[in-house]
Design a protein around this motif. Sequence first.
Motif, PDB file in Angstrom:
ATOM      1  N   HIS A 191       4.902  -2.981  -2.671  1.00 63.41           N
ATOM      2  CA  HIS A 191       3.913  -3.749  -3.218  1.00 63.41           C
ATOM      3  C   HIS A 191       3.511  -2.930  -4.405  1.00 63.41           C
ATOM      4  N   CYS A 241      -2.524  -7.093  -5.192  1.00 63.18           N
ATOM      5  CA  CYS A 241      -1.261  -6.586  -5.305  1.00 63.18           C
ATOM      6  C   CYS A 241      -0.551  -7.190  -6.479  1.00 63.18           C
ATOM      7  N   GLU A 290       2.915  -6.762  -7.138  1.00 65.42           N
ATOM      8  CA  GLU A 290       4.703  -6.952  -6.930  1.00 65.42           C
ATOM      9  C   GLU A 290       4.861  -7.832  -5.982  1.00 65.42           C
ATOM     10  N   LEU A 291       5.585  -8.725  -6.432  1.00 64.95           N
ATOM     11  CA  LEU A 291       5.977  -9.980  -5.516  1.00 64.95           C
ATOM     12  C   LEU A 291       6.632  -9.518  -4.229  1.00 64.95           C
ATOM     13  N   CYS A 292       5.916  -9.744  -3.171  1.00 64.48           N
ATOM     14  CA  CYS A 292       6.319  -9.110  -1.841  1.00 64.48           C
ATOM     15  C   CYS A 292       6.211 -10.005  -0.793  1.00 64.48           C
ATOM     16  N   HIS A 346       1.959 -13.029  -1.276  1.00 64.17           N
ATOM     17  CA  HIS A 346       1.510 -11.878  -2.460  1.00 64.17           C
ATOM     18  C   HIS A 346       0.519 -12.097  -3.214  1.00 64.17           C
ATOM     19  N   MET A 383      -2.881 -11.233  -1.359  1.00 65.39           N
ATOM     20  CA  MET A 383      -3.025  -9.709  -0.851  1.00 65.39           C
ATOM     21  C   MET A 383      -4.092  -9.157  -1.791  1.00 65.39           C
TER      22      MET A 383
END
Length: 347
Positions: A181, A216, A218-220, A224, A227
């Motif tokens: 993340h 967040c 960062e593509l998670c 995402h 988040m």
Amino acid sequence: MTQSPHPASTQQRRSRLRSPFVWLLIATVAFIAAGCNAYPQNIFEPKSEFAQTLDDLFKLILWAAAFVFVVVEGALVYAAIKHRARPGDPLPKQVHGNKYLEIAWTVLPAIVLGVILVPSTQAIFETQAPAPADSLKVRVIGHQFWWEFEYLDLGVRTANEIRMPIGRTLSLEETSADVIHSFWIPALGGKRDVVPGRTNFLWWTPRETGTFPGQCAELCGYSHANMRMRGIVQTQAEFDAWVEQQKAPAQVPPPNTDAAKGAELVQQRCASCHAIGGTAAQARVGPDLTHLASRTTIAAGVLDNTPENLKRWISDPSAIKPGALMPKLGLTDDELNQVVAYLSQLQ
Ligand code: CUA
């Protein structure tokens, strides 16, 4: 032979502007742009010395780039107009190499790069230096799809809302429980990746009170975009009061109430994932619920913390947050109301 397309006449262009489609497009863009205000994640209003450093650097580079753009494009446009071909012009004089030009376009970019290099390097060292020893230490753990915050010296654990006192350095140790993340509260500090199996550091000193949205970065996974988190900067007194409240065990509801029935249900159905201080529930798969009602939002900042939203969330988490690990428990409406009654009093 195909016919070559003709350039649009003035009349055609006018009629295109009158088309409802164009206005619908403009209205849609304006509507979407207006949405940016609902959750203002703004890097241009720095609220910490860290964010200020980044903002200064960004503006310096922006002006340096604008200078290069104007000089290069200006020269290009000037040359194109002055030396354009005219009917009957002979082939111009053919030349190769020009000592003065070669020197100029080597030295000038070197100066521009130097102007950018010095403060960039300074900023890198400033933001990578170890945090002051007396800073407030918080461990950040990224989860699909929420944030866990553990105040290492205070014995407080919470989720999705990170509180900090104004003027004191907040020092973050960041790691992840699952995938990569990225922790980002634009007004307070730069992005820092949150990586399983390692610890990244980030610190800043907030200089203004307020609530600052984060996300967040960062593509998670599926959620995402859901988040979120909030950085809440408070006065020292407000922060101290919050810490005292968070350290206390969970409120025990009066017997024979809906909330008491809810407490039992929560122990049966939720304790394998959640912790509630002072009870048998001590799992750490999902957020700590000991003081859930003291948070302003639920579901990682996606919903305001109201009983209605809490009920919506518990009845079907994936409907609000696709891919959420929290399962649909299949509670009856009465059970849902009891669970919400219990959770809503966990101040
Ligand atoms: Cu976590 Cu994107």
